[in-house]
Structures are given as structure tokens and as C-alpha cells.
Design an enzyme around this catalytic site. Structure first.
Site, PDB file in Angstrom:
ATOM      1  N   ASP A  35       5.748 -16.771   8.537  1.00 51.97           N
ATOM      2  CA  ASP A  35       5.297 -17.391   7.289  1.00 51.97           C
ATOM      3  C   ASP A  35       6.516 -17.846   6.480  1.00 51.97           C
ATOM      4  O   ASP A  35       6.582 -18.972   5.984  1.00 51.97           O
ATOM      5  CB  ASP A  35       4.461 -16.371   6.506  1.00 51.97           C
ATOM      6  CG  ASP A  35       3.797 -16.967   5.274  1.00 51.97           C
ATOM      7  OD1 ASP A  35       3.649 -18.211   5.224  1.00 51.97           O
ATOM      8  OD2 ASP A  35       3.433 -16.203   4.370  1.00 51.97           O
ATOM      9  N   ASP A  49      17.140 -12.141   9.602  1.00 56.33           N
ATOM     10  CA  ASP A  49      17.987 -12.558   8.467  1.00 56.33           C
ATOM     11  C   ASP A  49      19.106 -13.482   8.949  1.00 56.33           C
ATOM     12  O   ASP A  49      19.445 -14.474   8.304  1.00 56.33           O
ATOM     13  CB  ASP A  49      18.520 -11.355   7.665  1.00 56.33           C
ATOM     14  CG  ASP A  49      19.022 -10.214   8.525  1.00 56.33           C
ATOM     15  OD1 ASP A  49      18.863 -10.276   9.768  1.00 56.33           O
ATOM     16  OD2 ASP A  49      19.583  -9.250   7.966  1.00 56.33           O
ATOM     17  N   ASP A  58       8.215 -21.983   6.049  1.00 63.90           N
ATOM     18  CA  ASP A  58       8.421 -22.663   4.760  1.00 63.90           C
ATOM     19  C   ASP A  58       9.885 -23.078   4.610  1.00 63.90           C
ATOM     20  O   ASP A  58      10.192 -24.158   4.100  1.00 63.90           O
ATOM     21  CB  ASP A  58       8.032 -21.753   3.586  1.00 63.90           C
ATOM     22  CG  ASP A  58       6.655 -22.081   3.017  1.00 63.90           C
ATOM     23  OD1 ASP A  58       5.748 -22.386   3.832  1.00 63.90           O
ATOM     24  OD2 ASP A  58       6.480 -22.039   1.791  1.00 63.90           O
ATOM     25  N   TYR A 113      -0.093  -8.663   7.485  1.00 67.33           N
ATOM     26  CA  TYR A 113      -1.119  -9.391   6.721  1.00 67.33           C
ATOM     27  C   TYR A 113      -2.510  -8.851   7.015  1.00 67.33           C
ATOM     28  O   TYR A 113      -3.411  -8.993   6.195  1.00 67.33           O
ATOM     29  CB  TYR A 113      -1.081 -10.898   7.031  1.00 67.33           C
ATOM     30  CG  TYR A 113       0.124 -11.619   6.457  1.00 67.33           C
ATOM     31  CD1 TYR A 113       1.227 -10.912   6.001  1.00 67.33           C
ATOM     32  CD2 TYR A 113       0.159 -13.001   6.358  1.00 67.33           C
ATOM     33  CE1 TYR A 113       2.332 -11.545   5.485  1.00 67.33           C
ATOM     34  CE2 TYR A 113       1.271 -13.657   5.834  1.00 67.33           C
ATOM     35  CZ  TYR A 113       2.349 -12.922   5.401  1.00 67.33           C
ATOM     36  OH  TYR A 113       3.441 -13.560   4.882  1.00 67.33           O
ATOM     37  N   LYS A 134      13.147  -8.226  13.697  1.00 66.08           N
ATOM     38  CA  LYS A 134      13.970  -7.324  12.881  1.00 66.08           C
ATOM     39  C   LYS A 134      14.009  -5.973  13.576  1.00 66.08           C
ATOM     40  O   LYS A 134      13.640  -4.933  13.012  1.00 66.08           O
ATOM     41  CB  LYS A 134      13.359  -7.239  11.460  1.00 66.08           C
ATOM     42  CG  LYS A 134      14.177  -6.474  10.463  1.00 66.08           C
ATOM     43  CD  LYS A 134      15.444  -7.193   9.996  1.00 66.08           C
ATOM     44  CE  LYS A 134      16.255  -6.310   9.063  1.00 66.08           C
ATOM     45  NZ  LYS A 134      17.595  -6.888   8.738  1.00 66.08           N
TER      46      LYS A 134
HETATM   47  C1  IPM Z   1       0.418 -20.199   5.339  1.00 63.28           C
HETATM   48  C2  IPM Z   1       0.039 -19.684   3.989  1.00 63.28           C
HETATM   49  C3  IPM Z   1      -0.909 -18.517   4.173  1.00 63.28           C
HETATM   50  C4  IPM Z   1      -0.189 -17.445   4.953  1.00 63.28           C
HETATM   51  C5  IPM Z   1      -1.459 -17.919   2.871  1.00 63.28           C
HETATM   52  C6  IPM Z   1      -2.046 -18.973   1.961  1.00 63.28           C
HETATM   53  C7  IPM Z   1      -2.445 -16.822   3.147  1.00 63.28           C
HETATM   54  O1  IPM Z   1       1.159 -19.336   3.260  1.00 63.28           O
HETATM   55  O2  IPM Z   1      -0.481 -20.618   6.092  1.00 63.28           O
HETATM   56  O3  IPM Z   1       1.602 -20.198   5.665  1.00 63.28           O
HETATM   57  O4  IPM Z   1       0.523 -16.638   4.370  1.00 63.28           O
HETATM   58  O5  IPM Z   1      -0.336 -17.423   6.157  1.00 63.28           O
HETATM   59 MN    MN Z   2       3.014 -19.823   4.219  1.00 64.41          MN
END
Ligand code: IPM
Ligand code: MN
Length: 364
Positions: free
Chosen positions: A251, A226, A255, A145, A194
Site C-alpha cells: 500500500d 525501508d 503510493d 489490514y 521486513k
Molecule cells: C488502496 C487504498 C486502500 C488500501 C484503502 C482506501 C483501504 O489506499 O487501494 O491503496 O489501503 O488498500
Molecule cells: Mn493505498
């Protein structure tokens, strides 16, 4: 205690969940006799349209002088985002610069679902078992990132490149955070990577394995990302404890963890640097439900609970907030996205109902 806190409400559902978070914070302030000076500043997409920048200089100055920062979710729908030049979009123009500015390398994302709340999860009760209790720790200011990016054309063909770089120092720093937390909590530490493909992951794996020898009182597990994604859905409780992930893998799996819980609205987070930290929900600004008073404010109130503990050292105050929220959910209440056929329709809470109940519990 007297502290100055920067408040960045953000976009979409940001202002409405922030309102509930601040209500809870004000209640804590009164109950425990503190003084929190709150200063609001623009940040994100709305800030770009109003001020010409997603992270204006005055907001930077406020964040610099504040003791800690409370940030709401930012961002717009994909169509709206396209109206903003790439470098001024909330992700690249606001969030990543905020993380860089305060070097908030340690991102804490707890994934907690007690057995009593298993019905929120899309997983079967038997899979949720005795409950999910994972503290995901994501490296937040390195890797792909933050690496150099390039988009170009060579010999008539478009190409793009994202560099992924980690140094030993960066990996050791976040490794220490993860091992220290696991030691403090008396739980195991799982390192996700990984290393069968990526050089950066091989570096991580070697360093973390080395550190595991120093932390020989902490149970240590190493797993390929994975497989970890697969195992998280099949049997999440095997990971109860601390999970350490590099930036991008973290990240994605955090989620997925929101999915295990049944809602990203149950994903608060804290982003800690060497000098100060900021807190934010792990999810986006959900523009599709903004302004309807239905968003779940748990992630925002939980983030504030994190701020109390991690940024201000107020553990008792922080626990009071967490307990109030779990109390509400365990009494059978739920926000609409978590409600199911077993939820009494009278127990479906709006954003402000949830905040009011937190205030009510704290005030008694
Ligand atoms: C998170 C978000 C951010 C990230 C984005 C919005 C830049 O998805 O905080 O998880 O990828 O870190
Ligand atoms: Mn995120």
C-alpha cells in the site's frame, strides 16, 4: 463477446473519471464488436448517505452476477468521513469487504514512465534514465489490514492492537503470481519485506526464497522495505521488472511509486481473485478537485484496459487502450497536475478532453 460488468462509480472524482473510462470502453466495444452490458450500483460514502450502507445488498448481488467489476475511487475528506461510523466508512465498510468477497489476493499496480515522459517525474531526467517500468504486485486480502483489531483500556491505559497473520498457502499463491509474471515478461523479480524485524516477513522471505529455486530461470532479488523505499527514489530503474510486496508495505510503496511518476493519476490497478476480478485506480477520490473536470482519467481508463486483459482475456483491446493513452502523452499533452513549464498551455487537457482524445485515436 457478451459480458455483464458492474460499474461502481464511487465518490469525489469517481463519477467524472468513470465517465471517460466508460466512453473508452464503449469505443472498444464498437470497434471490436463486443457487447458489454453495464449495470451501475451505489458503493462508497455517497452510498452510505443515500442507501444507509457503503456496500448495499443489491450492489453485492450485482457484483456476484457480473463477469467483472469496474470500481471508481471512494472516500471523503477526513472531516466528512468522521460523520460516518467506523464500520460503515468506505475503507472498512466497502473496499475491504469487496476484496474479501471475491478473494482478490493479487493486486497489480504498474509503474510506467517511458524516457520520453521523464519530465512528469519530480526526479531528474538522468535518474529516470531509460524509463521506469515496474509491475508492483501487492498481496491484497491478508496481513495486518485483515487481522483481528482491538481497541480497549486496561489498567487505566488505552491500547490498540492489529494482528498481522499470513499463512504459507497465502504467500505461495501470491508468490506464484509474481514469479509467473516475471517469467512471462522475462524480467527480474524483487521481493520486498521486513524480515529483520517481523515474523510474517520472515515467513514470506523463506517461502519466496524457496520458490526462487523452483523458478531458477527468473532473476531473483530480496530487499528490506525501508531500503527499497530509499532505493526507489535514488535509482528506481534498478527495480524494472516485478516487485512483490505484502499488503501494507505494498500500500505504502505503490503510493510512493505514484510520486515517482509525478501523479497518482497515473496509477491504475487490477485486483484479481480465483474466480473474478475487479479494477480500480490506486488513488483516492480527491474530493478537493471533484466536479472541476480537471482530474486525470488515465488511472481509470488504464484500470479498464487491465479489466479487458486480465478479467476478459481481451489482450488486443487492452493494448489499444494503453497505446492510445501513451500516444496522447507522448504527443506533449498532459492533464493539469502533470503539466510543467515545458507543456504548451494549449496542450493542457481537461478530464473530458483526455477521454475524447482516447476515443478519437481509437476510432481512427
Ligand atoms: C488502496 C487504498 C486502500 C488500501 C484503502 C482506501 C483501504 O489506499 O487501494 O491503496 O489501503 O488498500
Ligand atoms: Mn493505498
Amino acid at each position: 463477446m457478451k459480458k455483464t460488468l458492474a460499474v461502481l462509480e464511487g465518490d469525489g472524482i469517481g463519477p467524472e473519471i468513470m465517465r471517460e473510462g466508460i466512453k473508452a470502453l464503449r469505443t472498444i466495444e464498437k470497434k471490436f464488436d463486443h457487447e458489454f452490458v453495464l449495470e451501475y450500483a451505489p458503493f462508497g460514502a455517497a452510498s452510505y448517505f443515500d442507501e444507509g450502507s457503503p456496500f448495499p445488498d443489491e450492489t453485492k448481488a450485482l457484483c456476484d452476477r457480473a463477469d467483472a467489476i469496474i470500481k471508481g475511487p471512494v472516500g471523503l475528506s477526513i472531516e466528512e468521513t468522521k460523520k460516518i461510523p467506523q464500520e460503515s466508512r468506505p475503507e472498512l465498510g466497502a473496499i475491504l469487504p469487496l476484496r474479501k468477497r471475491f478473494n482478490t489476493y493479487a493486486n497489480y499496480r504498474p509503474v510506467r514512465l517511458p524516457k520520453s515522459l521523464a519530465s512528469f517525474s519530480p526526479l531528474r531526467d538522468s535518474v529516470v534514465g531509460e524509463g521506469i517500468d515496474i509491475l508492483m504486485i501487492r498481496e491484497l486480502v491478508g496481513g495486518i489490514y485483515f487481522g483481528e483489531k482491538e481497541e480497549g483500556t486496561a489498567t487505566g491505559m488505552k491500547y490498540a492492537r492489529d494482528d498481522c497473520i499470513y499463512t504459507e498457502e497465502q504467500v505461495r499463491a501470491i508468490g506464484m503470481v509474481a514469479f509467473d509474471e516475471a517469467r512471462r515478461l522475462g524480467v527480474k523479480m524483487t521481493h520486498v519485506h521486513k524480515s529483520n524485524v517481523l515474523a510474517t516477513s520472515r515467513l514470506w522471505d523463506a517461502i519466496i526464497e524457496d520458490m526462487a529455486r523452483e523458478y531458477d530461470d527468473v532473476e531473483y532479488v530480496s530487499i528490506i522495505v525501508d531500503n527499497a523505499a530509499f532505493q526507489l527514489v535514488r535509482d528506481p530503474t534498478q527495480f524494472n521488472g516485478v516487485m512483490l510486496l505484502e499488503n501494507m508495505q505494498g500500500d505504502i510503496l505503490t503510493d510512493q511509486a505514484g510520486g515517482l511518476l509525478g501523479s497518482l493519476g497515473l496509477m491504475p490497478s487490477a485486483c484479481m481473485g480465483p474466480e473474478k476480478g475487479y479494477v480500480e485506480p490506486a488513488h483516492g477520490s480527491a474530493p478537493d478537485i471533484a466536479g472541476q473536470n480537471i482530474a486525470n482519467p488515465y488511472s481509470m481508463i488504464g484500470s479498464i484496459a487491465f479489466l479487458l486483459d486480465k478479467c476478459l482475456g481481451l489482450k488486443e483491446e487492452s493494448d489499444a487502450l494503453w497505446n492510445a493513452m501513451f500516444d496522447i502523452l507522448e504527443r506533449g499533452y498532459a492533464t493539469s497536475e502533470l503539466a510543467s513549464e515545458i507543456t504548451d498551455p494549449k496542450n493542457v487537457l481537461s478530464t473530458s478532453d483526455f477521454g475524447d482524445m482516447v476515443v478519437d485515436i481509437l476510432s481512427h
